[in-house]
Design an enzyme around this catalytic site. Sequence first.
Site, PDB file in Angstrom:
ATOM      1  N   ASP A 165      -3.211  -6.522  -1.029  1.00 17.71           N
ATOM      2  CA  ASP A 165      -2.616  -5.289  -1.561  1.00 17.71           C
ATOM      3  C   ASP A 165      -2.116  -5.509  -2.991  1.00 17.71           C
ATOM      4  OD1 ASP A 165      -1.789  -2.618  -1.468  1.00 17.71           O
ATOM      5  OD2 ASP A 165       0.157  -3.115  -0.610  1.00 17.71           O
ATOM      6  N   ASN A 177     -10.921  -6.434   7.042  1.00 18.19           N
ATOM      7  CA  ASN A 177     -11.647  -7.160   8.079  1.00 18.19           C
ATOM      8  C   ASN A 177     -11.371  -8.652   7.914  1.00 18.19           C
ATOM      9  OD1 ASN A 177     -13.004  -5.004   9.400  1.00 18.19           O
ATOM     10  ND2 ASN A 177     -14.353  -4.836   7.621  1.00 18.19           N
ATOM     11  N   LYS A 212     -12.344 -12.103   8.831  1.00 16.22           N
ATOM     12  CA  LYS A 212     -13.564 -12.686   9.377  1.00 16.22           C
ATOM     13  C   LYS A 212     -13.401 -14.147   9.787  1.00 16.22           C
ATOM     14  CE  LYS A 212     -16.772  -9.638   6.999  1.00 16.22           C
ATOM     15  NZ  LYS A 212     -17.752  -9.443   8.064  1.00 16.22           N
TER      16      LYS A 212
HETATM   17  C1  LIG Z   1       3.570  -3.378 -12.128  1.00 20.64           C
HETATM   18  C2  LIG Z   1       4.490  -4.367 -11.629  1.00 20.64           C
HETATM   19  C3  LIG Z   1       4.648  -4.367 -10.198  1.00 20.64           C
HETATM   20  C4  LIG Z   1       3.444  -4.857  -9.553  1.00 20.64           C
HETATM   21  C5  LIG Z   1       3.420  -4.481  -8.162  1.00 20.64           C
HETATM   22  C6  LIG Z   1       2.133  -4.814  -7.556  1.00 20.64           C
HETATM   23  C7  LIG Z   1       2.164  -4.248  -6.218  1.00 20.64           C
HETATM   24  C8  LIG Z   1       0.815  -3.985  -5.731  1.00 20.64           C
HETATM   25  C9  LIG Z   1       0.676  -2.675  -5.096  1.00 20.64           C
HETATM   26  C10 LIG Z   1       1.528  -2.484  -3.892  1.00 20.64           C
HETATM   27  C11 LIG Z   1       1.426  -1.054  -3.567  1.00 20.64           C
HETATM   28  C12 LIG Z   1       2.128  -0.715  -2.325  1.00 20.64           C
HETATM   29  O1  LIG Z   1       2.368  -1.533  -1.469  1.00 20.64           O
HETATM   30  S1  LIG Z   1       2.567   0.874  -2.163  1.00 20.64           S
HETATM   31  C13 LIG Z   1       3.479   0.924  -0.671  1.00 20.64           C
HETATM   32  C14 LIG Z   1       2.683   1.486   0.494  1.00 20.64           C
HETATM   33  N1  LIG Z   1       2.281   2.836   0.223  1.00 20.64           N
HETATM   34  C15 LIG Z   1       3.124   3.858   0.373  1.00 20.64           C
HETATM   35  O2  LIG Z   1       4.275   3.734   0.747  1.00 20.64           O
HETATM   36  C16 LIG Z   1       2.542   5.221   0.019  1.00 20.64           C
HETATM   37  C17 LIG Z   1       3.058   6.303   0.932  1.00 20.64           C
HETATM   38  N2  LIG Z   1       2.274   7.513   0.717  1.00 20.64           N
HETATM   39  C18 LIG Z   1       2.603   8.382  -0.300  1.00 20.64           C
HETATM   40  O3  LIG Z   1       3.657   8.213  -0.950  1.00 20.64           O
HETATM   41  C19 LIG Z   1       1.680   9.518  -0.547  1.00 20.64           C
HETATM   42  O4  LIG Z   1       0.929   9.810   0.608  1.00 20.64           O
HETATM   43  C20 LIG Z   1       0.717   9.239  -1.730  1.00 20.64           C
HETATM   44  C21 LIG Z   1       1.505   8.989  -3.022  1.00 20.64           C
HETATM   45  C22 LIG Z   1      -0.196   8.017  -1.459  1.00 20.64           C
HETATM   46  C23 LIG Z   1      -0.181  10.450  -1.916  1.00 20.64           C
HETATM   47  O5  LIG Z   1       0.635  11.576  -1.942  1.00 20.64           O
HETATM   48  P1  LIG Z   1       0.390  12.750  -2.980  1.00 20.64           P
HETATM   49  O6  LIG Z   1       0.597  12.254  -4.374  1.00 20.64           O
HETATM   50  O7  LIG Z   1       1.211  13.918  -2.530  1.00 20.64           O
HETATM   51  O8  LIG Z   1      -1.157  13.048  -2.875  1.00 20.64           O
HETATM   52  P2  LIG Z   1      -1.980  13.952  -1.820  1.00 20.64           P
HETATM   53  O9  LIG Z   1      -2.082  15.308  -2.422  1.00 20.64           O
HETATM   54  O10 LIG Z   1      -1.452  13.796  -0.440  1.00 20.64           O
HETATM   55  O11 LIG Z   1      -3.406  13.235  -1.861  1.00 20.64           O
HETATM   56  C24 LIG Z   1      -4.161  13.176  -3.051  1.00 20.64           C
HETATM   57  C25 LIG Z   1      -5.603  12.946  -2.644  1.00 20.64           C
HETATM   58  O12 LIG Z   1      -5.701  11.695  -1.941  1.00 20.64           O
HETATM   59  C26 LIG Z   1      -6.191  11.915  -0.610  1.00 20.64           C
HETATM   60  N3  LIG Z   1      -5.481  11.014   0.294  1.00 20.64           N
HETATM   61  C27 LIG Z   1      -4.157  10.762   0.333  1.00 20.64           C
HETATM   62  N4  LIG Z   1      -3.862   9.859   1.277  1.00 20.64           N
HETATM   63  C28 LIG Z   1      -5.049   9.523   1.860  1.00 20.64           C
HETATM   64  C29 LIG Z   1      -5.432   8.612   2.903  1.00 20.64           C
HETATM   65  N5  LIG Z   1      -4.529   7.861   3.543  1.00 20.64           N
HETATM   66  N6  LIG Z   1      -6.735   8.529   3.215  1.00 20.64           N
HETATM   67  C30 LIG Z   1      -7.669   9.284   2.568  1.00 20.64           C
HETATM   68  N7  LIG Z   1      -7.375  10.142   1.572  1.00 20.64           N
HETATM   69  C31 LIG Z   1      -6.092  10.270   1.215  1.00 20.64           C
HETATM   70  C32 LIG Z   1      -5.917  13.372  -0.322  1.00 20.64           C
HETATM   71  O13 LIG Z   1      -6.804  13.880   0.642  1.00 20.64           O
HETATM   72  C33 LIG Z   1      -6.159  13.996  -1.694  1.00 20.64           C
HETATM   73  O14 LIG Z   1      -7.536  14.058  -1.905  1.00 20.64           O
HETATM   74  P3  LIG Z   1      -8.239  15.287  -2.680  1.00 20.64           P
HETATM   75  O15 LIG Z   1      -7.893  16.504  -1.886  1.00 20.64           O
HETATM   76  O16 LIG Z   1      -7.611  15.290  -4.052  1.00 20.64           O
HETATM   77  O17 LIG Z   1      -9.688  14.948  -2.691  1.00 20.64           O
END
Ligand SMILES: CCCCCCCCCCCC(=O)SCCNC(=O)CCNC(=O)[C@H](O)C(C)(C)COP(=O)(O)OP(=O)(O)OC[C@H]1O[C@@H](n2cnc3c(N)ncnc32)[C@H](O)[C@@H]1OP(=O)(O)O
Length: 224
Positions: free
Chosen positions: A133, A155, A157
């Site tokens: 991630d 996955n 493996k």
């Molecule tokens: C730099 C230094 C630090 C460096 C730091 C480095 C860290 C590395 C990264 C770590 C990142 C994390 O761990 S992040 C932590 C884990 N993730 C989270 O907690 C996220 C929780 N979820 C959310 O907050 C929300 O659902 C979002 C932000 C992901 C999306 O919400 P939104 O902005 O309202 O968008 P929304 O309208 O729902 O969706 C936009 C489009 O995406 C699609 N979509 C949304 N979710 C999905 C899904 N699961 N599967 C399929 N499609 C999806 C929708 O159908 C839509 O498609 P269309 O209709 O437009 O086609």
Amino acid sequence: MQIDYYSNTQDGHPHVVKDGHPHVVKDCRPHVSTRWPPRDGLQGKAVVDEQAYREGKLGTARPAGEGTSELINKEKLSQGRLFTRSFEDGLGFEYVMFYNDAEKRIVCVFQGGPHLQGMPGFFHGGAIATMIDATVGMNAIVSGGIVMTANLNINFKRPIPLCSIVLINSQLDKIEGRKLLVSCNVQSVDEKILYTEATSLFVKLNPEKEFDIKELVLKSAPPA
Ligand SMILES: CCCCCCCCCCCC(=O)SCCNC(=O)CCNC(=O)[C@H](O)C(C)(C)COP(=O)(O)OP(=O)(O)OC[C@H]1O[C@@H](n2cnc3c(N)ncnc32)[C@H](O)[C@@H]1OP(=O)(O)O
């Protein structure tokens, strides 16, 4: 890709072999990534600058705004740390990432420490998922700005031996509006063993509410 180092060293640390001489790498976190020579067109630069990260300049969560204090304890928030930096040196996530801007890919060299054990002698799947991630997430961030993981498919493996060094090869596959699709695999350094494959979806946050912690907390808080 060829990376010249070996891990079965007497002191247990990876050694980079450069100009025929081994260089011990005791801490290969991003802020010391310049110790690693560029390979295969990959820029040998850190993609996370620790100081900038701490100052919140890299798109990390902004401090809570007015009215959020009842939801977030500001003191606790100020103690926030990047998860992968939350272990003592050598015990947890030791890694360095190389980003190739032209090809939109990142290679992460990762050596997990003994506190990432799952089954005896092997990495915990959650630790592998975390590093995946972090790598695909960084690929999405440097390619598209502030994003969050919406979906991550993994996955597993082959089990990965604890403390071994692996390569995480990540590639931005597609951008569709606010969506970024990134895939990756985890391989042994000689690229002979494929340990893990993953695909992921990142969604760019709406610029108007760019990583607004208040908004995120309000949305994820349980109903009163
Ligand atoms: C730099 C230094 C630090 C460096 C730091 C480095 C860290 C590395 C990264 C770590 C990142 C994390 O761990 S992040 C932590 C884990 N993730 C989270 O907690 C996220 C929780 N979820 C959310 O907050 C929300 O659902 C979002 C932000 C992901 C999306 O919400 P939104 O902005 O309202 O968008 P929304 O309208 O729902 O969706 C936009 C489009 O995406 C699609 N979509 C949304 N979710 C999905 C899904 N699961 N599967 C399929 N499609 C999806 C929708 O159908 C839509 O498609 P269309 O209709 O437009 O086609």
